[in-house]
Every structure is written in structure tokens, then in C-alpha cells.
Design a protein around this motif. Structure first.
Motif, PDB file in Angstrom:
ATOM      1  N   LEU A 146       0.826  -1.347   0.093  1.00  0.00           N
ATOM      2  CA  LEU A 146       0.036   0.122  -0.032  1.00  0.00           C
ATOM      3  C   LEU A 146       0.839   1.305   0.028  1.00  0.00           C
ATOM      4  O   LEU A 146       0.422   2.156  -0.610  1.00  0.00           O
ATOM      5  CB  LEU A 146      -0.882   0.008   1.239  1.00  0.00           C
ATOM      6  CG  LEU A 146      -1.891  -1.041   1.088  1.00  0.00           C
ATOM      7  CD1 LEU A 146      -3.019  -1.027   2.408  1.00  0.00           C
ATOM      8  CD2 LEU A 146      -3.204  -0.604   0.179  1.00  0.00           C
ATOM      9  N   LYS A 147       2.044   1.168   0.732  1.00  0.00           N
ATOM     10  CA  LYS A 147       2.959   2.207   0.740  1.00  0.00           C
ATOM     11  C   LYS A 147       3.428   2.509  -0.427  1.00  0.00           C
ATOM     12  O   LYS A 147       3.510   3.868  -0.990  1.00  0.00           O
ATOM     13  CB  LYS A 147       4.187   2.089   1.609  1.00  0.00           C
ATOM     14  CG  LYS A 147       3.477   2.212   3.319  1.00  0.00           C
ATOM     15  CD  LYS A 147       4.670   1.697   4.059  1.00  0.00           C
ATOM     16  CE  LYS A 147       4.547   1.953   5.590  1.00  0.00           C
ATOM     17  NZ  LYS A 147       5.604   1.621   6.339  1.00  0.00           N
ATOM     18  N   ASP A 148       3.735   1.787  -1.403  1.00  0.00           N
ATOM     19  CA  ASP A 148       4.245   1.813  -2.889  1.00  0.00           C
ATOM     20  C   ASP A 148       3.118   2.413  -3.718  1.00  0.00           C
ATOM     21  O   ASP A 148       3.419   3.259  -4.534  1.00  0.00           O
ATOM     22  CB  ASP A 148       4.800   0.580  -3.406  1.00  0.00           C
ATOM     23  CG  ASP A 148       5.867  -0.282  -2.803  1.00  0.00           C
ATOM     24  OD1 ASP A 148       6.461   0.579  -2.101  1.00  0.00           O
ATOM     25  OD2 ASP A 148       6.083  -1.224  -2.836  1.00  0.00           O
ATOM     26  N   GLN A 149       1.954   1.933  -3.495  1.00  0.00           N
ATOM     27  CA  GLN A 149       0.778   2.462  -4.102  1.00  0.00           C
ATOM     28  C   GLN A 149       0.410   3.844  -3.735  1.00  0.00           C
ATOM     29  O   GLN A 149       0.131   4.705  -4.780  1.00  0.00           O
ATOM     30  CB  GLN A 149      -0.419   1.727  -3.848  1.00  0.00           C
ATOM     31  CG  GLN A 149      -0.359   0.412  -4.617  1.00  0.00           C
ATOM     32  CD  GLN A 149      -1.640  -0.495  -4.559  1.00  0.00           C
ATOM     33  OE1 GLN A 149      -2.575  -0.109  -4.838  1.00  0.00           O
ATOM     34  NE2 GLN A 149      -1.401  -1.674  -4.046  1.00  0.00           N
ATOM     35  N   VAL A 150       0.561   4.226  -2.482  1.00  0.00           N
ATOM     36  CA  VAL A 150       0.356   5.671  -2.114  1.00  0.00           C
ATOM     37  C   VAL A 150       1.588   6.439  -2.729  1.00  0.00           C
ATOM     38  O   VAL A 150       1.219   7.631  -3.151  1.00  0.00           O
ATOM     39  CB  VAL A 150       0.519   5.679  -0.391  1.00  0.00           C
ATOM     40  CG1 VAL A 150       0.621   7.161   0.081  1.00  0.00           C
ATOM     41  CG2 VAL A 150      -0.711   5.193   0.125  1.00  0.00           C
ATOM     42  N   SER A 151       2.674   6.101  -2.743  1.00  0.00           N
ATOM     43  CA  SER A 151       3.939   6.898  -3.223  1.00  0.00           C
ATOM     44  C   SER A 151       3.646   7.083  -4.785  1.00  0.00           C
ATOM     45  O   SER A 151       3.885   8.212  -5.367  1.00  0.00           O
ATOM     46  CB  SER A 151       5.303   6.108  -3.156  1.00  0.00           C
ATOM     47  OG  SER A 151       6.303   6.754  -3.771  1.00  0.00           O
ATOM     48  N   ASP A 152       3.020   6.198  -5.383  1.00  0.00           N
ATOM     49  CA  ASP A 152       2.733   6.408  -7.098  1.00  0.00           C
ATOM     50  C   ASP A 152       1.583   7.395  -7.238  1.00  0.00           C
ATOM     51  O   ASP A 152       1.686   8.002  -7.943  1.00  0.00           O
ATOM     52  CB  ASP A 152       2.226   4.893  -7.570  1.00  0.00           C
ATOM     53  CG  ASP A 152       3.335   4.042  -7.590  1.00  0.00           C
ATOM     54  OD1 ASP A 152       4.661   4.528  -7.500  1.00  0.00           O
ATOM     55  OD2 ASP A 152       3.183   2.861  -7.741  1.00  0.00           O
ATOM     56  N   ILE A 153       0.609   7.252  -6.302  1.00  0.00           N
ATOM     57  CA  ILE A 153      -0.452   8.249  -6.311  1.00  0.00           C
ATOM     58  C   ILE A 153       0.009   9.534  -6.046  1.00  0.00           C
ATOM     59  O   ILE A 153      -0.400  10.586  -6.821  1.00  0.00           O
ATOM     60  CB  ILE A 153      -1.759   7.724  -5.568  1.00  0.00           C
ATOM     61  CG1 ILE A 153      -2.145   6.381  -6.057  1.00  0.00           C
ATOM     62  CG2 ILE A 153      -2.799   8.733  -5.206  1.00  0.00           C
ATOM     63  CD1 ILE A 153      -3.379   5.960  -5.169  1.00  0.00           C
ATOM     64  N   LYS A 154       0.813   9.617  -5.016  1.00  0.00           N
ATOM     65  CA  LYS A 154       1.221  11.099  -4.813  1.00  0.00           C
ATOM     66  C   LYS A 154       2.139  11.672  -5.774  1.00  0.00           C
ATOM     67  O   LYS A 154       1.930  12.558  -6.171  1.00  0.00           O
ATOM     68  CB  LYS A 154       2.325  11.243  -3.642  1.00  0.00           C
ATOM     69  CG  LYS A 154       1.204  10.737  -2.210  1.00  0.00           C
ATOM     70  CD  LYS A 154       2.288  10.919  -0.968  1.00  0.00           C
ATOM     71  CE  LYS A 154       1.455  10.786   0.195  1.00  0.00           C
ATOM     72  NZ  LYS A 154       2.405  10.645   1.558  1.00  0.00           N
ATOM     73  N   GLN A 155       2.864  10.847  -6.596  1.00  0.00           N
ATOM     74  CA  GLN A 155       3.718  11.129  -7.659  1.00  0.00           C
ATOM     75  C   GLN A 155       2.920  11.438  -8.638  1.00  0.00           C
ATOM     76  O   GLN A 155       3.161  12.553  -9.467  1.00  0.00           O
ATOM     77  CB  GLN A 155       4.850   9.728  -8.212  1.00  0.00           C
ATOM     78  CG  GLN A 155       5.783  10.396  -9.473  1.00  0.00           C
ATOM     79  CD  GLN A 155       6.480   9.333  -9.302  1.00  0.00           C
ATOM     80  OE1 GLN A 155       6.531   8.346  -8.985  1.00  0.00           O
ATOM     81  NE2 GLN A 155       7.575   9.513 -10.254  1.00  0.00           N
ATOM     82  N   THR A 156       1.849  10.855  -8.987  1.00  0.00           N
ATOM     83  CA  THR A 156       0.750  11.208 -10.065  1.00  0.00           C
ATOM     84  C   THR A 156       0.196  12.626 -10.036  1.00  0.00           C
ATOM     85  O   THR A 156      -0.036  13.302 -10.932  1.00  0.00           O
ATOM     86  CB  THR A 156      -0.144  10.037 -10.366  1.00  0.00           C
ATOM     87  OG1 THR A 156       0.657   8.866 -10.716  1.00  0.00           O
ATOM     88  CG2 THR A 156      -1.087  10.400 -11.482  1.00  0.00           C
ATOM     89  N   ILE A 157      -0.083  12.592  -8.722  1.00  0.00           N
ATOM     90  CA  ILE A 157      -0.740  14.046  -8.313  1.00  0.00           C
ATOM     91  C   ILE A 157       0.132  15.140  -8.469  1.00  0.00           C
ATOM     92  O   ILE A 157      -0.178  16.180  -8.991  1.00  0.00           O
ATOM     93  CB  ILE A 157      -1.270  14.108  -6.679  1.00  0.00           C
ATOM     94  CG1 ILE A 157      -2.409  12.994  -6.624  1.00  0.00           C
ATOM     95  CG2 ILE A 157      -1.964  15.457  -6.387  1.00  0.00           C
ATOM     96  CD1 ILE A 157      -3.033  12.716  -5.026  1.00  0.00           C
ATOM     97  N   PHE A 158       1.500  14.945  -8.230  1.00  0.00           N
ATOM     98  CA  PHE A 158       2.419  15.742  -8.595  1.00  0.00           C
ATOM     99  C   PHE A 158       2.700  16.191  -9.941  1.00  0.00           C
ATOM    100  O   PHE A 158       2.638  17.232 -10.366  1.00  0.00           O
ATOM    101  CB  PHE A 158       3.849  15.632  -7.957  1.00  0.00           C
ATOM    102  CG  PHE A 158       4.800  16.420  -8.254  1.00  0.00           C
ATOM    103  CD1 PHE A 158       5.019  17.689  -7.396  1.00  0.00           C
ATOM    104  CD2 PHE A 158       6.012  16.188  -8.900  1.00  0.00           C
ATOM    105  CE1 PHE A 158       6.070  18.518  -7.757  1.00  0.00           C
ATOM    106  CE2 PHE A 158       7.112  16.920  -9.297  1.00  0.00           C
ATOM    107  CZ  PHE A 158       7.180  18.200  -8.819  1.00  0.00           C
ATOM    108  N   LYS A 159       2.716  15.015 -10.920  1.00  0.00           N
ATOM    109  CA  LYS A 159       2.605  15.241 -12.136  1.00  0.00           C
ATOM    110  C   LYS A 159       1.347  16.024 -12.648  1.00  0.00           C
ATOM    111  O   LYS A 159       1.603  16.662 -13.580  1.00  0.00           O
ATOM    112  CB  LYS A 159       2.875  13.823 -12.836  1.00  0.00           C
ATOM    113  CG  LYS A 159       3.904  13.168 -12.624  1.00  0.00           C
ATOM    114  CD  LYS A 159       4.105  11.784 -13.229  1.00  0.00           C
ATOM    115  CE  LYS A 159       5.306  11.085 -13.238  1.00  0.00           C
ATOM    116  NZ  LYS A 159       5.305   9.531 -13.926  1.00  0.00           N
ATOM    117  N   ILE A 160       0.292  15.746 -12.142  1.00  0.00           N
ATOM    118  CA  ILE A 160      -0.904  16.696 -12.714  1.00  0.00           C
ATOM    119  C   ILE A 160      -0.877  17.982 -12.332  1.00  0.00           C
ATOM    120  O   ILE A 160      -0.989  18.990 -13.153  1.00  0.00           O
ATOM    121  CB  ILE A 160      -2.151  15.903 -11.970  1.00  0.00           C
ATOM    122  CG1 ILE A 160      -2.261  14.449 -12.361  1.00  0.00           C
ATOM    123  CG2 ILE A 160      -3.226  16.998 -12.087  1.00  0.00           C
ATOM    124  CD1 ILE A 160      -3.603  13.847 -11.644  1.00  0.00           C
ATOM    125  N   SER A 161      -0.143  18.248 -11.016  1.00  0.00           N
ATOM    126  CA  SER A 161       0.093  19.721 -10.745  1.00  0.00           C
ATOM    127  C   SER A 161       1.056  20.431 -12.042  1.00  0.00           C
ATOM    128  O   SER A 161       0.778  21.432 -12.264  1.00  0.00           O
ATOM    129  CB  SER A 161       0.405  19.747  -9.347  1.00  0.00           C
ATOM    130  OG  SER A 161      -0.153  19.360  -8.303  1.00  0.00           O
TER     131      SER A 161
END
Length: 580
Positions: free
Chosen positions: A187-202
Motif C-alpha cells: 500500500l505504501k508503494d501505491q500511495v507513493s505512486d498516487i502522490k507522484q501522479t498528483i504531483f505530475k498533474i500539478s
């Protein structure tokens, strides 16, 4: 303002980088001091410099350079060729008879497209990722709590055992810790991926804003949307929560009887979203098409079952005859008598189906049997003793699902492999009955293995393991009939509808069927229409084509819908195209 802060606010020349900039070149998008303007105007790498005062920069558009004619700028746009062109391009005749527009008008369309993308990123996609992130953190907390409870249960149960039991306790704790670390790390890996994607969206939103704030037309025209990449949503693999199941103490087989770790799947990570499910809605036609109407001559027609794509079985509520019709020719092929489908208590069986080998199966409530017809001879397949069969369907794996009622016990659905029962679905997780005795209990298996059962005012959908996924309670709005919901209206209405809002009559589900898109279709006899919901229980639209009393449903391998329209004198079967 302090001296240090004032120095930071000074805009420096982009060439000498020391003097304060007073001018700006719109062509090169560079700030200049007065001393450097002359050198910049004479530079060989630029051809047509438009130098203005710094305060009025971006007052004139920066046109892209023409590739065929390097000394010209493109102030026009060829819509046929989809590229900027200059006056020499027009004069050359290459774009003769092509539709040509001023490039400044194309800029308005490009900017509007960018603004729409930004709006989607900010209002739809980013909240989706943020919601998923929140759910991930909740799941991590849940795993922590469940693992603590499992740890306490292991300790408590271990007090009753001696030295050999202590070894088992140690082994299970080690396994539990391994599961805990593995699942949390996942889950931590998935959380990290989602945070990275949110950063890319920003970053993407920021990049798009730079284009919008720039007067460089070439950047706007050359804009490439990245929303498709983000629109797919996060790819998240659910994890199973470890629990501990203790067994009663005995003196033998310590390790086996002590208990074992198991996992229970939860739906906490599911986030139904219009962003992720619009493709499902796009599969629906804007206007349905009736392909064939088959008059059956059967009063109170209720049950239908397909035999391939060319034949269909039909049966009426008070009829002891089952008829087979040719779909393409709309005429009867044959008919034969069957045992009564009405029990002593007045319950009518809803059950006819066809096996994978093409044999007809029907329920007989009078004698509590499920029968098969082979070579026009009836054979008893299953005898249910005190239970009365109500509905039957054949699963994708060849199993048979039978809904049944009892004088004293709540109804249930039983899965049979051949004549051996292998699963019973009767109660929810709290031990409450899933079905009522006056439920019609039509059955259908979805492509995702879910089991759909129609009841009184509701459709219960359970997983193949028997746990409830959702209960659909109807959705009706007179303005929505035969109209697919727009994304905006669908965002407002994405919810479970247990109370039955926006309907003219009480929701009265009868036959259920599913298609290749995992849509669930439900006949609503009171409202004279067919509901279409997705596999998560969210309403998509109604089908209303003038039916008197829609009852039985089935869908063939080509996703054509067949509706048994129950009428007092003579029912008919409608073949409907509703998918693109």
C-alpha cells in the motif's frame, strides 16, 4: 520595502544580466535594457524582432515561423492541412480551395481546449486521486488495527496450550508480521505512486497555465493534452486484510486445530467515479432500436430463455405448455406440455433456462423438482424435498443456480454442480435474510461472476462467494427515459438509490439479465421499462419502447436484449438493440 527586497524585485536584462530591463522582445520573449536593444536587433539568429516597452509586453502575438519560407511568419491557418501558413504559402497555390482562417482565431479554440483540460484535471481527476489516497491511508490504519486484534486473539488462544502450542503461536506471529509488512509495503508503494501522479498533474496544470499566459501561438497550437494518461485513474491492487480464526481446543492435531491466518477482502478501495466509468456509459445507444417483435399467443407471458441466437423458449404464468420460436421468422417451431410450475401455495416458478448443451431446464413448484427436457422427454434432475424452486440459471462455468422458497425458512439461492449442491446464499454478514418469501427471485450471473437476484422492490447483487456487493432499489425520472445521462448529471446522481427517488410507481423488478459490458438489466413491470445499471449498482438509463408489462429478460451472445412483454391476451417478445 527594504533595500534587499527591492533588489530582488528588479527585472534584469536577459543579455547583459546586470542592467535593469526596460524593454521586451515579443518575438524572442526576452527582457532587454536600452543598451542591449541594438545588439539584439542586429543578431543573426533572429529575423523580425518586435521590441516594446516592458510594461506593454505581450501586447502583440508572436506568430510562428513558416518552415517552407523561413523569412516569413504564419498569420493564417489551413484547416484542411491542419498547419500554420504564411502569405507566400497561400500565393503558391498549394492550399488552393482549402479553408483558411486567421491564426488568431485558432488560438481561441486552442486556449479553450487547454482551459477545459485544466478544469477536468482540477475538478475531477485530482479529487479522484486524493480520495484514493485517503482510502489507502484508511486501509493502512485498518490493517494495523486488524493485525493488533489478530495478535491479541493469538495470545489469548495460546494461553490454553502448552509448549508445543507456544511454537505454533510463534510461527503464526511471524507469518502475521510478514503479511502485515508485505501488505503495508504494497500500500505504501501505491500511495507513493498516487502522490507522484498528483504531483505530475500539478506540473501539467502549471505547464498549461504557462501556455495560456504566453502569447506564443506556436506553443498553443502545438499543445498536446496529457489528460488521457491521467483519466485512466490510478491502478490500485487491493490487498487482503489478515484475520485470525481460532478453533476449539482438542488434544490432537495441535497445529491444525489451533487456527490459521486468513484474509478477508474489503471494498474500501473501490471508488466509483464518472471519470473512470464514462466508457461504460458510452457503449449505450442514444436511441434504442427494436429489431423484431415476436407474437407468442401466450397469455401472461413471463419466462423466456435463448437457445443460441436463432431460437427462444417462452412460457406463460398460467400455462402448462412451453413453446419454442424462431427469432428471425417470428414463428413457433414446436411446443410441449410440462409439469405445473405453480405450487400449492400459489407461488409461480420463474425458472426456464438452457444448458450449455442446449437442453431446456425448468422448475416445477408443484412437485418441488427441477427438470430437464432431452429429446422432448422430461426427466427429474433435482428433487428439493421441502423447498420449492422459483428460478434457475446456468453459470458461465456450467453450474446451476436455483432460487427456492420454504414455508418457514427464508428463501435462498443454491449453486449446484451437476446434482451436488456446493454453495448456499441465504443470509448477509449480520445473519439477516437476503430475500423475502414473496420475492420473485429471478436469477442472472454477471460476467464478473456476481449473482443478481430480483426481490420485492430491490435487486440484490452478491459476489460469487456469497457476500453482498450492493442492493439496487430503483431509479426513475420521467425526463431520463431512453436518454443517457450526461457526465455532469451523472456526477450529481452517482449514488446507491435504495429509497427509489424520481420514479412514478414503486420499483417492481422482475427478470434480470447481464451483457458483455457487465451491465445489469432489470425489468420493471410497474413503470413499464427496463433499468440499466453498471456492475457497481449505479443507474445509467431506462429503456422504454411502449411495453405493457416487461417481465422476463435475456441477452444473446451479440448483446441483443429480449424482453417478454406480459399481456393478458397474448404476450410478445421484443428483440432490442441498445448497445453501439
Amino acid at each position: 520595502m527594504t533595500q534587499s527586497s527591492g533588489a530582488q524585485d528588479v527585472i534584469r536584462c536577459g543579455l547583459c544580466r546586470t542592467s535593469m530591463a526596460q524593454m521586451h522582445c515579443d518575438t524572442c520573449n526576452v527582457n532587454l535594457c536600452k543598451a542591449c536593444v541594438g545588439d539584439h536587433m542586429l543578431s543573426e539568429d533572429s529575423m523580425d524582432h518586435r521590441v516594446v516597452r516592458l510594461k506593454i509586453r505581450k501586447s502583440s502575438p508572436v506568430y510562428p515561423c513558416c518552415k517552407p519560407h523561413t523569412n516569413k511568419t504564419c498569420e493564417m491557418y489551413c484547416q484542411a492541412c491542419d498547419l500554420p501558413i504564411c502569405t507566400e504559402c497561400v500565393a503558391s497555390g498549394v492550399h488552393k480551395d482549402h479553408r483558411i482562417s486567421q491564426i488568431i482565431k485558432i488560438l481561441e479554440c486552442c486556449n479553450q481546449y487547454i482551459q477545459e483540460d485544466n478544469l477536468e484535471l482540477q475538478t475531477q481527476i485530482t479529487p479522484l486521486y486524493q480520495k484514493m489516497l485517503k482510502r489507502m491511508l484508511e486501509r493502512m490504519k485498518e490493517i494495523e488495527e486488524n493485525c493488533e486484534e489478530a495478535d491479541k486473539a493469538i495470545n489469548k488462544h495460546g494461553e490454553y496450550w502448552h509448549k508445543e502450542v507456544d511454537k505454533i503461536v510463534s510461527r503464526l506471529k511471524t507469518e502475521l508480521q510478514r503479511l502485515k509488512e508485505g501488505k503495508l509495503n504494497n500500500l505504501k508503494d501505491q500511495v507513493s505512486d498516487i502522490k507522484q501522479t498528483i504531483f505530475k498533474i500539478s506540473l501539467t496544470v502549471g505547464f498549461n497555465n504557462d501556455i495560456l499566459n504566453s502569447n506564443n501561438l506556436e506553443r498553443s497550437i502545438g499543445y498536446t493534452a496529457q489528460n488521457d494518461e491521467f483519466r485512466k485513474g490510478p491502478v490500485c491492487n487491493d490487498v487482503l486484510v489478515p484475520t485470525f480464526k481460532a478453533k476449539k481446543y482438542q488434544q490432537e492435531k495441535f497445529a491444525e486445530l489451533f487456527g490459521s491466518l486468513s484474509t478477508v477482502k474489503s471494498d474500501v478501495l473501490r471508488i466509483p467515479s464518472p471519470v473512470l466509468s464514462l466508457e461504460v456509459e458510452k457503449a449505450l445507444m442514444n436511441k434504442i432500436e427494436i429489431i423484431t417483435m415476436i407474437p407468442t399467443g401466450i397469455p401472461f407471458l413471463q419466462d423466456i430463455a435463448l437457445q443460441g441466437t436463432e431460437k427462444i423458449w417462452a412460457h406463460g404464468k398460467k400455462d402448462t405448455v412451453v413453446k419454442l420460436f424462431n427469432i428471425h421468422e417470428s414463428k413457433k417451431i414446436k411446443s410441449f406440455k410440462v409439469l405445473s410450475m405453480i405450487s400449492f401455495y400459489g407461488y409461480h416458478s420463474n425458472g426456464i433456462s438452457v444448458t450449455k448443451s442446449g437442453d431446456l431446464i425448468y422448475c416445477c413448484s408443484l412437485y418441488n423438482t427441477v427438470n430437464t427436457v432431452v429429446a422432448e422427454r422430461t426427466n427429474i434432475l433435482i428433487r428439493l424435498q421441502d423447498w420449492s424452486p422459483r428460478g434457475v440459471c446456468i453459470t458461465s462455468e456450467g453450474d446451476m443456480l436455483i432460487s427456492m422458497t420454504h414455508k418457514e425458512n427464508p428463501p435462498k439461492v443454491v449453486r449446484y454442480s451437476g446434482i451436488v449442491d456446493k454453495q448456499t446464499i441465504q443470509y448477509d454478514a449480520e445473519g439477516k435474510p437476503l430475500f423475502l418469501i414473496d420475492d420473485c427471485l429471478y436469477l442472472a450471473e454477471n460476467k464478473n461472476k456476481d449473482i443478481c437476484v430480483s426481490g420485492k422492490g430491490k435487486v440484490v447483487v452478491v459476489r460469487d462467494m456469497g457476500n453482498v456487493r450492493f442492493i439496487y432499489g430503483g431509479f426513475y425520472s420521467s425526463e431520463d427515459r431512453n436518454q443517457p445521462l450526461s457526465p455532469l448529471s451523472r456526477r450529481r446522481r452517482w449514488r446507491f438509490v435504495h429509497a427509489g427517488h424520481y420514479r412514478s410507481q414503486a420499483f417492481n423488478p422482475r427478470g434480470v439479465a447481464t451483457d458483455s459490458h457487465c451491465h445489469i438489466l432489470i425489468a420493471d413491470s410497474n413503470n413499464k421499462c427496463v433499468h440499466i445499471i453498471d456492475q457497481d449498482g449505479y443507474f445509467l438509463r431506462h429503456i422504454d419502447c411502449g411495453m405493457k408489462e416487461p417481465w422476463g429478460l435475456c441477452i444473446d451472445s451479440d448483446d441483443f436484449l429480449f424482453v417478454a412483454d406480459s399481456r393478458q391476451n397474448s404476450g410478445e417478445i421484443d428483440k432490442i438493440k441498445y448497445l453501439k
